[in-house]
Design a protein around this motif. Structure first.
Motif, PDB file in Angstrom:
ATOM      1  N   LYS A   1       0.834  -1.207   0.000  1.00 47.59           N
ATOM      2  CA  LYS A   1       0.000   0.000   0.000  1.00 47.59           C
ATOM      3  C   LYS A   1       0.868   1.256   0.000  1.00 47.59           C
ATOM      4  O   LYS A   1       0.598   2.216  -0.724  1.00 47.59           O
ATOM      5  CB  LYS A   1      -0.929  -0.015   1.208  1.00 47.59           C
ATOM      6  N   ILE A   2       1.912   1.268   0.793  1.00 47.22           N
ATOM      7  CA  ILE A   2       2.842   2.395   0.839  1.00 47.22           C
ATOM      8  C   ILE A   2       3.545   2.549  -0.504  1.00 47.22           C
ATOM      9  O   ILE A   2       3.688   3.671  -1.017  1.00 47.22           O
ATOM     10  CB  ILE A   2       3.853   2.224   1.988  1.00 47.22           C
ATOM     11  N   ALA A   3       3.963   1.446  -1.110  1.00 48.28           N
ATOM     12  CA  ALA A   3       4.633   1.501  -2.414  1.00 48.28           C
ATOM     13  C   ALA A   3       3.685   2.047  -3.483  1.00 48.28           C
ATOM     14  O   ALA A   3       4.100   2.847  -4.344  1.00 48.28           O
ATOM     15  CB  ALA A   3       5.136   0.111  -2.799  1.00 48.28           C
ATOM     16  N   GLU A   4       2.423   1.663  -3.423  1.00 49.17           N
ATOM     17  CA  GLU A   4       1.426   2.157  -4.381  1.00 49.17           C
ATOM     18  C   GLU A   4       1.207   3.664  -4.210  1.00 49.17           C
ATOM     19  O   GLU A   4       1.100   4.393  -5.190  1.00 49.17           O
ATOM     20  CB  GLU A   4       0.103   1.403  -4.185  1.00 49.17           C
ATOM     21  N   THR A   5       1.174   4.123  -2.973  1.00 45.13           N
ATOM     22  CA  THR A   5       1.006   5.548  -2.694  1.00 45.13           C
ATOM     23  C   THR A   5       2.201   6.336  -3.229  1.00 45.13           C
ATOM     24  O   THR A   5       2.043   7.405  -3.836  1.00 45.13           O
ATOM     25  CB  THR A   5       0.838   5.791  -1.180  1.00 45.13           C
ATOM     26  N   ILE A   6       3.400   5.827  -3.012  1.00 40.77           N
ATOM     27  CA  ILE A   6       4.607   6.486  -3.517  1.00 40.77           C
ATOM     28  C   ILE A   6       4.578   6.530  -5.043  1.00 40.77           C
ATOM     29  O   ILE A   6       4.903   7.544  -5.651  1.00 40.77           O
ATOM     30  CB  ILE A   6       5.876   5.779  -2.988  1.00 40.77           C
ATOM     31  N   LYS A   7       4.138   5.438  -5.643  1.00 40.65           N
ATOM     32  CA  LYS A   7       4.072   5.350  -7.096  1.00 40.65           C
ATOM     33  C   LYS A   7       3.075   6.374  -7.666  1.00 40.65           C
ATOM     34  O   LYS A   7       3.320   6.953  -8.725  1.00 40.65           O
ATOM     35  CB  LYS A   7       3.657   3.926  -7.497  1.00 40.65           C
ATOM     36  N   ASN A   8       1.995   6.628  -6.945  1.00 40.83           N
ATOM     37  CA  ASN A   8       0.955   7.552  -7.414  1.00 40.83           C
ATOM     38  C   ASN A   8       1.143   8.977  -6.908  1.00 40.83           C
ATOM     39  O   ASN A   8       0.274   9.816  -7.111  1.00 40.83           O
ATOM     40  CB  ASN A   8      -0.426   7.044  -6.986  1.00 40.83           C
ATOM     41  N   SER A   9       2.257   9.272  -6.263  1.00 42.60           N
ATOM     42  CA  SER A   9       2.442  10.582  -5.645  1.00 42.60           C
ATOM     43  C   SER A   9       2.411  11.718  -6.674  1.00 42.60           C
ATOM     44  O   SER A   9       1.874  12.791  -6.392  1.00 42.60           O
ATOM     45  CB  SER A   9       3.725  10.632  -4.836  1.00 42.60           C
TER      46      SER A   9
ATOM     47  N   LEU B   1      -3.906  17.723  -6.607  1.00 39.89           N
ATOM     48  CA  LEU B   1      -3.903  18.759  -5.579  1.00 39.89           C
ATOM     49  C   LEU B   1      -3.710  20.136  -6.203  1.00 39.89           C
ATOM     50  O   LEU B   1      -4.370  21.103  -5.820  1.00 39.89           O
ATOM     51  CB  LEU B   1      -2.817  18.481  -4.541  1.00 39.89           C
ATOM     52  N   ALA B   2      -2.824  20.241  -7.182  1.00 37.64           N
ATOM     53  CA  ALA B   2      -2.592  21.521  -7.858  1.00 37.64           C
ATOM     54  C   ALA B   2      -3.851  21.985  -8.588  1.00 37.64           C
ATOM     55  O   ALA B   2      -4.191  23.179  -8.554  1.00 37.64           O
ATOM     56  CB  ALA B   2      -1.423  21.401  -8.829  1.00 37.64           C
ATOM     57  N   VAL B   3      -4.576  21.075  -9.213  1.00 36.91           N
ATOM     58  CA  VAL B   3      -5.822  21.426  -9.912  1.00 36.91           C
ATOM     59  C   VAL B   3      -6.865  21.916  -8.912  1.00 36.91           C
ATOM     60  O   VAL B   3      -7.518  22.949  -9.119  1.00 36.91           O
ATOM     61  CB  VAL B   3      -6.354  20.217 -10.716  1.00 36.91           C
ATOM     62  N   VAL B   4      -7.011  21.213  -7.808  1.00 38.14           N
ATOM     63  CA  VAL B   4      -7.992  21.599  -6.792  1.00 38.14           C
ATOM     64  C   VAL B   4      -7.622  22.949  -6.172  1.00 38.14           C
ATOM     65  O   VAL B   4      -8.490  23.795  -5.945  1.00 38.14           O
ATOM     66  CB  VAL B   4      -8.123  20.494  -5.714  1.00 38.14           C
ATOM     67  N   ASN B   5      -6.331  23.174  -5.914  1.00 39.20           N
ATOM     68  CA  ASN B   5      -5.897  24.461  -5.369  1.00 39.20           C
ATOM     69  C   ASN B   5      -6.190  25.606  -6.333  1.00 39.20           C
ATOM     70  O   ASN B   5      -6.622  26.678  -5.911  1.00 39.20           O
ATOM     71  CB  ASN B   5      -4.412  24.440  -5.019  1.00 39.20           C
ATOM     72  N   SER B   6      -5.979  25.390  -7.634  1.00 42.47           N
ATOM     73  CA  SER B   6      -6.259  26.459  -8.604  1.00 42.47           C
ATOM     74  C   SER B   6      -7.763  26.714  -8.693  1.00 42.47           C
ATOM     75  O   SER B   6      -8.188  27.862  -8.835  1.00 42.47           O
ATOM     76  CB  SER B   6      -5.677  26.129  -9.968  1.00 42.47           C
TER      77      SER B   6
END
Length: 156
Positions: free
Chosen positions: A9-17, A24-29
């Protein structure tokens, strides 16, 4: 087996970071666009709201000569717990024909989703002439969100 699943699960999260950062950038804009019409809580909110409403009402046949301060500064938003914005309200009084006031209110709430019209009271206006006999006097409160001073919620 549990530890292996946790590591996967941690490896998948790192892979999708990178994808998560892009989202996150789209939501912030998007948030910054929605905050454009919001004042900061450190501003003179009473003056801001008068200018804000006066500018918006120009194309509408609505007369708003009365602005009533709610007593100063923005207060904590009490509708949602831990909400990162504050709220400010101002009372308005004026007159308009029913067919002019409705479109004004609808356009205002559609254009500014961070503001709401509350406590709308309509009464027949004291007619000065026969052509103004159909006019209404109104009183309402406008509650608007204000960004907390000094920081934007999108950057926290």
């Amino acid at each position: 087996a549990e530890k292996r699943l946790e590591v996967d699960k941690i490896a998948e999260t790192i892979k999708n970071s990178k994808q998560i950062e892009a989202e996150l950038a789209v939501v912030n804009s998007q948030l910054l666009v929605k905050e454009e019409d919001m004042p900061e809580a450190t501003d003179d909110l009473y003056s801001f709201m008068i200018l804000f409403i006066t500018k918006f009402k120009q194309p509408y046949n609505v007369d708003i000569p009365q602005f009533i301060s709610s007593g100063g500064s923005a207060t904590a938003m009490n509708l949602f717990p831990k909400f990162p914005y504050q709220q400010y309200s101002i009372g308005l009084g004026g007159s308009a024909y029913y067919h002019d006031l409705g479109p004004f209110l609808a356009a205002f709430e559609n254009r500014f989703p961070s503001s709401r019209v509350l406590n709308l009271e309509l009464v027949p206006a004291s007619a000065q002439s026969s052509e103004e006999r159909e006019k209404l006097s109104f009183r309402m409160d406008v509650v608007s969100l204000a960004k907390p001073g000094g920081s934007r919620p999108g950057t926290q």
